[in-house]
Design an enzyme around this catalytic site. Structure first.
Site, mmCIF file in Angstrom:
data_model
loop_
_atom_site.group_PDB
_atom_site.id
_atom_site.type_symbol
_atom_site.label_atom_id
_atom_site.label_comp_id
_atom_site.label_asym_id
_atom_site.label_seq_id
_atom_site.Cartn_x
_atom_site.Cartn_y
_atom_site.Cartn_z
ATOM 1 N N GLY A 66 0.822 -1.199 0.000
ATOM 2 C CA GLY A 66 0.000 0.000 0.000
ATOM 3 C C GLY A 66 0.853 1.244 0.000
ATOM 4 O O GLY A 66 2.022 1.227 0.399
ATOM 5 N N ARG A 67 0.244 2.347 -0.458
ATOM 6 C CA ARG A 67 0.972 3.614 -0.527
ATOM 7 C C ARG A 67 -0.027 4.751 -0.438
ATOM 8 O O ARG A 67 -1.087 4.704 -1.063
ATOM 9 C CB ARG A 67 1.767 3.702 -1.832
ATOM 10 C CG ARG A 67 2.731 4.865 -1.906
ATOM 11 C CD ARG A 67 3.400 4.929 -3.264
ATOM 12 N NE ARG A 67 4.452 5.937 -3.286
ATOM 13 C CZ ARG A 67 5.727 5.683 -3.089
ATOM 14 N NH1 ARG A 67 6.121 4.429 -2.881
ATOM 15 N NH2 ARG A 67 6.629 6.654 -3.100
ATOM 16 N N LYS A 88 4.303 0.078 8.426
ATOM 17 C CA LYS A 88 4.021 1.372 7.806
ATOM 18 C C LYS A 88 5.193 2.306 8.021
ATOM 19 O O LYS A 88 5.546 2.636 9.160
ATOM 20 C CB LYS A 88 2.747 1.983 8.385
ATOM 21 C CG LYS A 88 2.283 3.240 7.654
ATOM 22 C CD LYS A 88 0.849 3.593 8.029
ATOM 23 C CE LYS A 88 0.286 4.667 7.119
ATOM 24 N NZ LYS A 88 -1.155 4.906 7.358
ATOM 25 N N ASP A 186 -9.765 11.049 10.783
ATOM 26 C CA ASP A 186 -9.525 10.828 9.345
ATOM 27 C C ASP A 186 -10.259 9.584 8.851
ATOM 28 O O ASP A 186 -9.718 8.800 8.071
ATOM 29 C CB ASP A 186 -8.025 10.692 9.074
ATOM 30 C CG ASP A 186 -7.692 10.833 7.582
ATOM 31 O OD1 ASP A 186 -8.509 11.419 6.840
ATOM 32 O OD2 ASP A 186 -6.630 10.350 7.154
#
Length: 463
Positions: A66-67, A88, A186
């Site tokens: 993931g990015r 991460k 978020d």
């Protein structure tokens, strides 16, 4: 130029700023080095790793999975505890000051203290000797809710109301637990993972706070800052967009946005359209709950995740989980009693098993809602079928060990079972329906749960 000091031999090496975050070798002793990131420079280099590299001498990189704006996520192996993790690596230009880093670590440590079935578990948070900020989490097998919504949108296929509400209720369960310690700030479909069996995990609790607290002047020229908004602007609450103080009600507003998107496939940046203009199968009570969640004033919204969850669950149960009808129509139009049947809502679940050679591979599939008998057909019930149709008596029919009136009928062939089902106005369950009834979306090991078999739960050891 940047100065790099070898932690093994102490040699100081000057390297250009363009290699920040990259791996190299000490000229003096050959020890592997990683060039630290200079938080005062104006570059945008993000520390990246290749398969086989080690982070903090503990995590072996396997693959990038993931990015995003806050960093890169890798599948890695924790050699200390010998298990896979999600690693991460944070983008240091999102958290540039020492105060920002300390706050990030503090928020991540709080996230470690909120163990919940719907919250991703955070294992470790720290910085490497080269200054790379990282955290490790449980490795999840599933899809981001964003990817699922994108797929539905591309196929022009609305999300099932049951699924939309179930996902929302799980998010609210996570928030109800987490709000004792932290506000997410978020929430968005990208931060919700949908696992097999329609279970969800919420990611990145509290991490947006560290970005929000970064002073604007710390941003290098050309590097975009989030305008002091904690979270993604599209999913931010009115008070977040206005830069006001944030509390847990900001998260509840975002949950409303996510529920709206689940029901309409329209994101917050799309033109707003009333839900009934998109679909007609959403109960008015659910629409009222959604409307309250999206009130501009936080004082007019739901005042807690628990209240939001309770109202949405009650509304769904009353509007969609009504008492099963006394009868339904069979495929031939005849009335069939549902008195001794159970209604299963269906959904996505894991089918097959990687532990049993004949059941490989395990895979996720979906089943539509259906009725199924609560209990096996008894000898007494089968006797009526034999008497009315002249069907042959099954094997063991006269065996005293098996022919009690309330015992399940045995010795019936597949064709005989199918004939009985047709006579009763029903049909045999498919393999998919049968396995869903036994395992459910919870992926139970046995129909009663995951407790090992014993005589009070099943026919076991001749009992």
């Amino acid at each position: 130029m940047l100065q790099v000091t070898c932690t093994h031999c102490g040699l100081r090496i000057l390297v250009p700023e363009t290699v920040q975050g990259r791996q190299g070798v000490c000229f003096g002793c050959g020890t592997t080095l990683r060039v630290p990131i200079d938080r005062k420079s104006g570059g945008t280099q993000l520390a990246e790793f290749k398969a086989g590299e080690r982070v903090a001498d503990r995590y072996v990189i396997e693959a990038q999975i993931g990015r995003g704006g806050m960093g890169v996520v890798y599948k890695a192996h924790d050699v200390l505890v010998d298990e896979p993790v999600a690693l991460k690596i944070m983008n240091m230009y999102m958290v540039r000051t020492q105060r920002g880093q300390n706050l990030f670590i503090k928020e991540a440590q709080i996230a470690r203290r909120i163990p919940h079935i719907n919250i991703v578990a955070v294992h470790d948070v720290s910085t490497t000797s080269e200054g790379v900020l990282y955290l490790t989490m449980e490795l999840l097998q599933g899809r981001r809710l964003r990817d699922m919504l994108r797929e539905h949108r591309e196929q022009r296929r609305l999300v099932n109301v049951r699924f939309a509400i179930d996902i929302t209720l799980q998010i609210l369960s996570a928030l109800q637990y987490a709000h004792r310690l932290v506000v997410h700030r978020d929430l968005k479909p990208e931060n919700v993972m949908v696992l097999p069996g329609e279970k969800i995990k919420v990611l990145d609790f509290g991490l947006a706070m560290a970005v929000q607290e970064e002073p604007a002047e710390s941003s290098p020229e050309g590097v975009e800052k989030p305008n002091q908004i904690a979270g993604t602007t599209a999913y931010a609450s009115p008070e977040q967009k206005n830069g006001w103080a944030i509390d847990f009600r900001a998260d509840l507003y975002t949950v409303g946005l996510v529920l709206y998107e689940l029901l309409t496939l329209r994101t917050p940046v799309d033109q707003y359209v009333e839900v009934p203009r998109v679909r007609q199968d959403v109960a008015p009570s659910v629409l009222e709950i959604l409307k309250k969640a999206l009130e501009t004033s936080r004082d007019d919204r739901w005042q807690s995740a628990a209240a939001f969850h309770r109202a949405l669950s009650d509304a769904y149960n009353k509007a969609y989980r009504k008492q099963a009808p006394a009868a339904v129509s069979s495929a031939k139009g005849a009335s069939v009693s549902t008195e001794k049947m159970v209604f299963l809502e269906g959904g996505r679940f894991l089918m097959g098993s990687n532990d049993v050679a004949t059941a490989k591979p395990e895979f996720e599939t979906e089943v539509e809602p259906f009725y199924i008998d609560k209990h096996p057909v008894t000898n007494e019930e089968y006797q009526k079928f034999v008497d009315e149709t002249g069907a042959a008596e099954p094997k063991f029919w006269h065996d005293a060990d098996f022919n009690g009136p309330d015992q399940p009928v045995v010795g019936v062939s597949f064709d005989e079972a199918r004939a009985y089902a047709a006579w009763a106005g029903k049909r045999l369950p498919t393999e998919k329906q049968w396995e869903f009834a036994a395992r459910g979306r919870e992926n139970r090991q046995y129909p009663w749960g995951s407790i090992e078999p014993e005589a009070t739960l099943s026919n076991f050891n001749d009992y």
